[in-house]
Design a protein around this motif. Structure first.
Motif, PDB file in Angstrom:
ATOM      1  N   HIS A 134       0.815  -1.211   0.000  1.00 17.77           N
ATOM      2  CA  HIS A 134       0.000   0.000   0.000  1.00 17.77           C
ATOM      3  C   HIS A 134       0.853   1.267   0.000  1.00 17.77           C
ATOM      4  N   VAL A 135       1.949   1.219   0.758  1.00 17.41           N
ATOM      5  CA  VAL A 135       2.769   2.419   0.948  1.00 17.41           C
ATOM      6  C   VAL A 135       3.496   2.816  -0.330  1.00 17.41           C
ATOM      7  N   LEU A 136       4.131   1.841  -1.015  1.00 15.22           N
ATOM      8  CA  LEU A 136       4.956   2.200  -2.170  1.00 15.22           C
ATOM      9  C   LEU A 136       4.129   2.778  -3.321  1.00 15.22           C
ATOM     10  N   PRO A 137       3.008   2.163  -3.716  1.00 15.51           N
ATOM     11  CA  PRO A 137       2.241   2.788  -4.805  1.00 15.51           C
ATOM     12  C   PRO A 137       1.711   4.168  -4.451  1.00 15.51           C
ATOM     13  N   ASP A 138       1.316   4.370  -3.185  1.00 14.39           N
ATOM     14  CA  ASP A 138       0.855   5.699  -2.778  1.00 14.39           C
ATOM     15  C   ASP A 138       1.998   6.702  -2.823  1.00 14.39           C
ATOM     16  N   PHE A 139       3.179   6.276  -2.394  1.00 21.45           N
ATOM     17  CA  PHE A 139       4.361   7.127  -2.412  1.00 21.45           C
ATOM     18  C   PHE A 139       4.701   7.532  -3.845  1.00 21.45           C
ATOM     19  N   LEU A 140       4.710   6.557  -4.747  1.00 25.22           N
ATOM     20  CA  LEU A 140       5.030   6.853  -6.142  1.00 25.22           C
ATOM     21  C   LEU A 140       3.963   7.729  -6.796  1.00 25.22           C
ATOM     22  N   ARG A 141       2.717   7.507  -6.432  1.00 25.52           N
ATOM     23  CA  ARG A 141       1.642   8.331  -6.993  1.00 25.52           C
ATOM     24  C   ARG A 141       1.820   9.789  -6.594  1.00 25.52           C
ATOM     25  N   ARG A 142       2.126  10.027  -5.333  1.00 25.99           N
ATOM     26  CA  ARG A 142       2.291  11.418  -4.869  1.00 25.99           C
ATOM     27  C   ARG A 142       3.500  12.071  -5.530  1.00 25.99           C
ATOM     28  N   LYS A 183       6.481  -0.813 -11.874  1.00 28.81           N
ATOM     29  CA  LYS A 183       6.791  -0.358 -13.228  1.00 28.81           C
ATOM     30  C   LYS A 183       5.569  -0.533 -14.125  1.00 28.81           C
ATOM     31  N   ALA A 184       4.840  -1.642 -13.935  1.00 30.88           N
ATOM     32  CA  ALA A 184       3.625  -1.862 -14.728  1.00 30.88           C
ATOM     33  C   ALA A 184       2.530  -0.875 -14.349  1.00 30.88           C
ATOM     34  N   GLU A 185       2.446  -0.525 -13.069  1.00 28.49           N
ATOM     35  CA  GLU A 185       1.397   0.377 -12.598  1.00 28.49           C
ATOM     36  C   GLU A 185       1.702   1.833 -12.930  1.00 28.49           C
ATOM     37  N   PHE A 186       2.992   2.176 -13.021  1.00 30.01           N
ATOM     38  CA  PHE A 186       3.402   3.552 -13.322  1.00 30.01           C
ATOM     39  C   PHE A 186       4.314   3.546 -14.554  1.00 30.01           C
ATOM     40  N   ALA A 188       4.796   5.533 -16.931  1.00 33.11           N
ATOM     41  CA  ALA A 188       5.439   6.802 -17.303  1.00 33.11           C
ATOM     42  C   ALA A 188       6.656   7.108 -16.441  1.00 33.11           C
ATOM     43  N   LEU A 189       6.791   6.436 -15.300  1.00 31.63           N
ATOM     44  CA  LEU A 189       7.945   6.649 -14.432  1.00 31.63           C
ATOM     45  C   LEU A 189       9.160   5.916 -14.983  1.00 31.63           C
ATOM     46  N   HIS A 190      10.296   6.593 -14.981  1.00 32.99           N
ATOM     47  CA  HIS A 190      11.577   5.930 -15.229  1.00 32.99           C
ATOM     48  C   HIS A 190      11.965   5.284 -13.909  1.00 32.99           C
ATOM     49  N   LEU A 191      11.787   3.959 -13.808  1.00 40.79           N
ATOM     50  CA  LEU A 191      11.917   3.260 -12.535  1.00 40.79           C
ATOM     51  C   LEU A 191      13.150   2.369 -12.557  1.00 40.79           C
ATOM     52  N   SER A 192      14.046   2.612 -11.605  1.00 40.64           N
ATOM     53  CA  SER A 192      15.247   1.792 -11.458  1.00 40.64           C
ATOM     54  C   SER A 192      15.135   0.957 -10.198  1.00 40.64           C
TER      55      SER A 192
END
Length: 319
Positions: A134-142, A183-186, A188-192
């Protein structure tokens, strides 16, 4: 990587790979803005591309530190929201900021507004009792809503109470699958991805799976040739600068000469070279020869040459 990835370490790594993005050790915004420690921004022009990694939690102060970093010539400014060390926690920055995603988003926005170079975030998947699902997707969304486009995720939780910084690098389990799902959920993010990655094969595997980047820390420090020696060819389809770790060791000699001429000591450079021959015949003798002689007064490049000769002699005797 505090106290590890200084400019001598980065110079060594740049000799091995022309393409990899290098990061400084974490520098606190307060040290730059309030402490006047501008010497912490020094780097060799040969290091490009190189990113300045900052620690802090005051948006205005981080913005000023980011401006200083851009003025010094860095190609990227990175905000560390993943370091679990005690002094980071006491300063209310690093991994503890995973508990304050709105503040992180505000800090990012202030930094990006202050500079023209990219501002990136390095984080954990969560801390303490947080549920990473729950925390990581919310963090990335913000962060995304604040305009952030590049995030590096260390795929472990950080336990700020109960584990030492060293234990936080090994004990919390890795959750690579969660990062893949992010990465699949976001898209547009350049995710490393970061954490526990110990071979170039693993790096290439993550890239083949669709991750945008892979950050390697301690493995690249302890086994620099194994991680970086073929990286340019395999990841970027570019020629390798040198063909062997011996070539790299000798290519370090001019940098050593400059450092000694400027009043430095040999061990300040060679301590980063101890793992150059990791896993190869004579590597133990290489490490011992450098460790024993580099601290002595008046030690110079001849110590490196002698260590290479001793290593080769041992390796030939073992054949």
């Amino acid at each position: 990587m505090m106290d590890w990835t200084d400019r001598h370490c980065r110079y060594l790594h740049r000799l091995i790979s022309r393409q990899a993005l290098l990061y400084t050790e974490m520098v606190t915004s307060s040290a730059l803005v309030r402490g006047g420690a501008v010497h912490l921004l020094e780097f060799n022009t040969e290091e490009h591309p190189v990113a300045l990694q900052l620690g802090g939690s005051d948006p205005a102060e981080l913005a000023q530190a980011a401006r200083m970093g851009q003025g010094a010539g860095y190609d990227e400014i990175n905000l560390n929201v993943g370091c679990p060390s005690d002094r980071v926690q006491s300063g209310a920055f690093g991994a503890v900021l995973m508990k304050s995603p709105d503040l992180v988003a505000t800090c990012f926005a202030a930094m990006q507004e202050a500079v023209d170079v990219p501002v990136t975030i390095k984080c954990r998947i969560g801390v303490d009792d947080q549920d990473p699902e729950h925390v990581l997707p919310d963090f990335l969304r913000r962060l995304s809503e604040a305009g952030c486009r590049r995030v590096i995720v260390h795929a472990r939780k950080a336990w700020l109470e109960g584990l030492s910084p060293k234990e936080n690098r090994d004990i919390p389990p890795l959750d690579y699958e969660l990062v893949r799902r992010m990465k699949a959920e976001f898209p547009a993010l350049h995710l490393s991805i970061n954490g526990g990655i110990a071979s170039l094969d693993a790096v290439c595997g993550f890239l083949d799976e669709g991750l945008d980047g892979v950050m390697v820390g301690r493995a690249a420090y302890h086994q620099p040739w194994d991680i970086l020696g073929e990286a340019d060819a395999r990841v970027w389809d570019a020629p390798a600068p040198y063909q062997s770790p011996e070539d790299v060791a000798r290519a370090m000699l001019p940098n050593i000469e400059r450092h000694l001429t400027d009043g430095g000591r040999l061990h300040q450079v060679t301590r980063h070279m101890l793992g150059l021959f990791a896993g190869r015949p004579g590597a133990r003798h290489w490490r011992r020869a450098l460790s024993e002689a580099a601290h002595l007064p008046q030690s110079g490049p001849e110590v490196v040459e002698a260590a290479l000769a001793q290593m080769h002699a041992v390796a030939q005797a073992a054949e």
